[in-house]
Design a protein around this motif. Structure first.
Motif, PDB file in Angstrom:
ATOM      1  N   VAL A 118       8.726  -5.383  11.971  1.00  0.00           N
ATOM      2  CA  VAL A 118       8.362  -4.135  10.882  1.00  0.00           C
ATOM      3  C   VAL A 118       7.262  -4.379  10.636  1.00  0.00           C
ATOM      4  CG1 VAL A 118      10.817  -4.152   9.954  1.00  0.00           C
ATOM      5  CG2 VAL A 118       8.998  -5.510   8.624  1.00  0.00           C
ATOM      6  N   MET A 119       6.600  -3.316  10.180  1.00  0.00           N
ATOM      7  CA  MET A 119       5.325  -3.194   9.473  1.00  0.00           C
ATOM      8  C   MET A 119       5.171  -2.682   8.303  1.00  0.00           C
ATOM      9  SD  MET A 119       1.697  -3.914   9.717  1.00  0.00           S
ATOM     10  CE  MET A 119       0.473  -3.342   8.985  1.00  0.00           C
ATOM     11  N   ASP A 120       5.009  -3.107   7.247  1.00  0.00           N
ATOM     12  CA  ASP A 120       5.101  -2.362   5.783  1.00  0.00           C
ATOM     13  C   ASP A 120       3.568  -2.228   5.316  1.00  0.00           C
ATOM     14  OD1 ASP A 120       7.891  -2.334   5.251  1.00  0.00           O
ATOM     15  OD2 ASP A 120       7.853  -4.632   5.077  1.00  0.00           O
ATOM     16  N   PHE A 121       3.558  -1.015   4.758  1.00  0.00           N
ATOM     17  CA  PHE A 121       2.386  -0.617   3.813  1.00  0.00           C
ATOM     18  C   PHE A 121       2.545  -0.011   2.697  1.00  0.00           C
ATOM     19  CE2 PHE A 121       2.864   2.952   6.794  1.00  0.00           C
ATOM     20  CZ  PHE A 121       2.494   3.953   6.122  1.00  0.00           C
ATOM     21  N   THR A 122       1.679  -0.101   1.599  1.00  0.00           N
ATOM     22  CA  THR A 122       1.887   0.622   0.216  1.00  0.00           C
ATOM     23  C   THR A 122       1.299   1.960   0.451  1.00  0.00           C
ATOM     24  OG1 THR A 122       1.602   0.322  -2.034  1.00  0.00           O
ATOM     25  CG2 THR A 122      -0.017  -0.619  -0.460  1.00  0.00           C
ATOM     26  N   VAL A 123       1.923   2.932  -0.453  1.00  0.00           N
ATOM     27  CA  VAL A 123       1.545   4.242  -0.574  1.00  0.00           C
ATOM     28  C   VAL A 123       0.131   4.129  -1.475  1.00  0.00           C
ATOM     29  CG1 VAL A 123       1.829   6.419  -1.331  1.00  0.00           C
ATOM     30  CG2 VAL A 123       3.483   5.336   0.034  1.00  0.00           C
ATOM     31  N   GLN A 124       0.290   3.608  -2.429  1.00  0.00           N
ATOM     32  CA  GLN A 124      -0.901   3.653  -3.534  1.00  0.00           C
ATOM     33  C   GLN A 124      -1.641   2.390  -3.712  1.00  0.00           C
ATOM     34  OE1 GLN A 124      -0.342   5.410  -7.326  1.00  0.00           O
ATOM     35  NE2 GLN A 124      -1.033   3.681  -8.371  1.00  0.00           N
ATOM     36  N   THR A 125      -2.903   2.497  -3.201  1.00  0.00           N
ATOM     37  CA  THR A 125      -3.800   1.370  -3.052  1.00  0.00           C
ATOM     38  C   THR A 125      -4.783   1.173  -4.264  1.00  0.00           C
ATOM     39  OG1 THR A 125      -3.415   1.553  -0.667  1.00  0.00           O
ATOM     40  CG2 THR A 125      -5.245   0.026  -1.450  1.00  0.00           C
ATOM     41  N   PRO A 126      -5.071  -0.076  -4.847  1.00  0.00           N
ATOM     42  CA  PRO A 126      -3.814  -1.090  -4.743  1.00  0.00           C
ATOM     43  C   PRO A 126      -2.409  -0.656  -5.520  1.00  0.00           C
ATOM     44  CG  PRO A 126      -5.407  -1.727  -6.487  1.00  0.00           C
ATOM     45  CD  PRO A 126      -5.950  -0.285  -5.938  1.00  0.00           C
ATOM     46  N   THR A 127      -1.663  -1.337  -5.078  1.00  0.00           N
ATOM     47  CA  THR A 127      -0.354  -1.191  -5.807  1.00  0.00           C
ATOM     48  C   THR A 127      -0.192  -2.666  -6.691  1.00  0.00           C
ATOM     49  OG1 THR A 127       0.810   0.036  -4.040  1.00  0.00           O
ATOM     50  CG2 THR A 127       2.036  -1.655  -5.379  1.00  0.00           C
ATOM     51  N   THR A 128       0.113  -2.236  -7.997  1.00  0.00           N
ATOM     52  CA  THR A 128       0.167  -3.331  -9.100  1.00  0.00           C
ATOM     53  C   THR A 128       1.824  -3.842  -9.150  1.00  0.00           C
ATOM     54  OG1 THR A 128      -1.652  -2.590 -10.203  1.00  0.00           O
ATOM     55  CG2 THR A 128      -0.162  -3.948 -11.334  1.00  0.00           C
ATOM     56  N   LEU A 129       2.160  -5.110  -9.084  1.00  0.00           N
ATOM     57  CA  LEU A 129       3.276  -5.414  -9.326  1.00  0.00           C
ATOM     58  C   LEU A 129       3.348  -6.936 -10.284  1.00  0.00           C
ATOM     59  CD1 LEU A 129       4.840  -5.396  -5.348  1.00  0.00           C
ATOM     60  CD2 LEU A 129       5.589  -4.119  -7.526  1.00  0.00           C
ATOM     61  N   PRO A 130       4.290  -7.132 -10.806  1.00  0.00           N
ATOM     62  CA  PRO A 130       4.695  -8.609 -11.507  1.00  0.00           C
ATOM     63  C   PRO A 130       4.236  -9.686 -10.557  1.00  0.00           C
ATOM     64  CG  PRO A 130       6.229  -7.158 -12.000  1.00  0.00           C
ATOM     65  CD  PRO A 130       5.752  -6.486 -11.025  1.00  0.00           C
ATOM     66  N   VAL A 131       3.673 -10.879 -11.014  1.00  0.00           N
ATOM     67  CA  VAL A 131       3.427 -12.060 -10.242  1.00  0.00           C
ATOM     68  C   VAL A 131       4.673 -12.877 -10.054  1.00  0.00           C
ATOM     69  CG1 VAL A 131       2.268 -14.286 -10.155  1.00  0.00           C
ATOM     70  CG2 VAL A 131       1.099 -12.227 -10.748  1.00  0.00           C
ATOM     71  N   SER A 132       5.425 -12.645 -11.202  1.00  0.00           N
ATOM     72  CA  SER A 132       6.672 -13.698 -11.159  1.00  0.00           C
ATOM     73  C   SER A 132       8.050 -12.776 -11.300  1.00  0.00           C
ATOM     74  CB  SER A 132       6.360 -14.446 -12.163  1.00  0.00           C
ATOM     75  OG  SER A 132       7.859 -15.251 -12.545  1.00  0.00           O
TER      76      SER A 132
END
Length: 348
Positions: A118-132
């Motif tokens: 697989v190869m994954d990529f995000t649609v919105q750059t950058p994408t913000t996510l929680p660290v933990s």
């Protein structure tokens, strides 16, 4: 996938053979009323058709969807070129514990039973996510895509495809909202900082297709999945009416749509996220490209208030989508001190 490990093949011999009934297509829905007519009755009829498919199957296919064929051909061509590269080249953009976007193949894990790259990529750059995944940890991380040097056209093809998938997903989201008796744009606000992603799937020919899977049985955690699959086919859906696995016949230039766990929660189980899996082929490689339409990380997922009343009490407690997603991502690389999270954990 390279040489086939004899020990791997032997371990698969103890695996029960998947049982699938004769091919049957999931509902096929023509979206042309969206572009050919502004008649309110036509729109209501289309929304009703989609609502019926969501309720009875959780899956449907769409045609006359407005996505240019050239866009699909470009990403399929670039994907095939990428997966044809030597493994050491592809692994230069491997995903890891910090960044879940990039390349991955099942040879990373000896005990894996899925047969794919697989190869994954995000649609919105950058994408913000929680660290933990920890509830009290408020740290955030901004993640960007890892693009390979070859083929050079891959990035442009993927970004163009992402824009088209986003437009189609919003059209479908509006129709689903209407089918639930909501305002057409009721669900738009959840996607201002979306965490949507796209996956390029490559399933090499497998010497024991009856003993392994391209992807094991699972449900999608997000809102909607929009899938492009080639003419080889392989997707199977667990039919709600009797629990049988149904092979989904490929339809040229159609997209396969399924509702995810978030729709199941939002609709308070009127619509259900349905199990599905992908089979492999002994002679042909298979390619598929799912678009996972996901809301902002700060989205609080709970049954929509407009649908709750005395006879339809909430079936789920609310949960934070970003924490949920981060738990899933981390679970791909290390064992957490929590069970693999599912929406069932939030049932009331």
């Amino acid at each position: 996938m390279g040489e086939v490990d004899p020990d791997f093949i032997q371990s698969l011999e103890h695996r029960p053979k998947p049982r699938t009934i004769e091919p049957e297509n999931i509902p096929l829905i023509d979206l042309s009323p969206l572009k050919s007519s502004s008649d309110a009755n036509d729109l209501a009829s289309l929304a009703s058709e989609i609502g019926d498919a969501c309720e009875k199957w959780g899956f449907f296919q769409v045609i006359n969807h407005g996505v240019p064929l050239k866009c699909r051909e470009k990403i399929e061509s670039a994907s095939r070129k990428f997966f044809a590269l030597p493994r050491e080249e592809k692994r230069k953009v491997s995903r890891d514990e910090v960044n879940p976007y990039g390349y991955y193949d099942t040879e990373h894990t000896k005990n894996v039973r899925d047969w794919k790259e697989v190869m994954d990529f995000t649609v919105q750059t950058p994408t913000t996510l929680p660290v933990s995944h920890e509830p009290d940890d408020r740290r955030l991380i901004e993640l960007i895509n890892q693009w390979p040097k070859d083929p050079p056209e891959l990035r442009e093809a993927c970004e163009e495809h992402a824009k088209e998938m986003e437009k189609l997903a919003f059209k479908l989201l509006e129709l689903i909202a209407l089918s639930l008796g909501l305002k057409r744009d009721r669900l738009h606000g959840f996607f201002e900082d979306q965490t949507s992603r796209i996956r390029l799937n490559y399933y090499p020919p497998c010497p024991v297709p009856h003993l392994t899977l391209g992807v094991g049985r699972h449900k999608d955690a997000g809102v909607l999945t929009v899938l492009a699959q080639d003419d080889v086919g392989g997707l199977e859906v667990k039919r709600k009416s009797d629990g049988e696995w149904i092979f989904v016949n490929p339809i040229q230039n159609a997209y396969i749509i399924n509702v995810g766990d978030i729709i199941q929660v939002w609709s308070n189980e009127k619509y259900e996220s349905v199990e599905h899996r992908a089979m492999v082929n002994s002679e042909k490689a298979r390619f598929s490209i799912p678009f996972f339409f996901n809301p902002a990380h700060y989205t609080w997922v709970e049954p929509l208030q407009e649908l709750i009343h005395d006879q339809n009490q909430p079936k789920y407690k609310g949960y934070n989508w970003g924490k949920f997603l981060t738990t899933r991502n981390l679970g791909n690389f290390k064992k957490l001190a929590v069970e693999n999270i599912q929406i069932a954990h939030f049932k009331t």
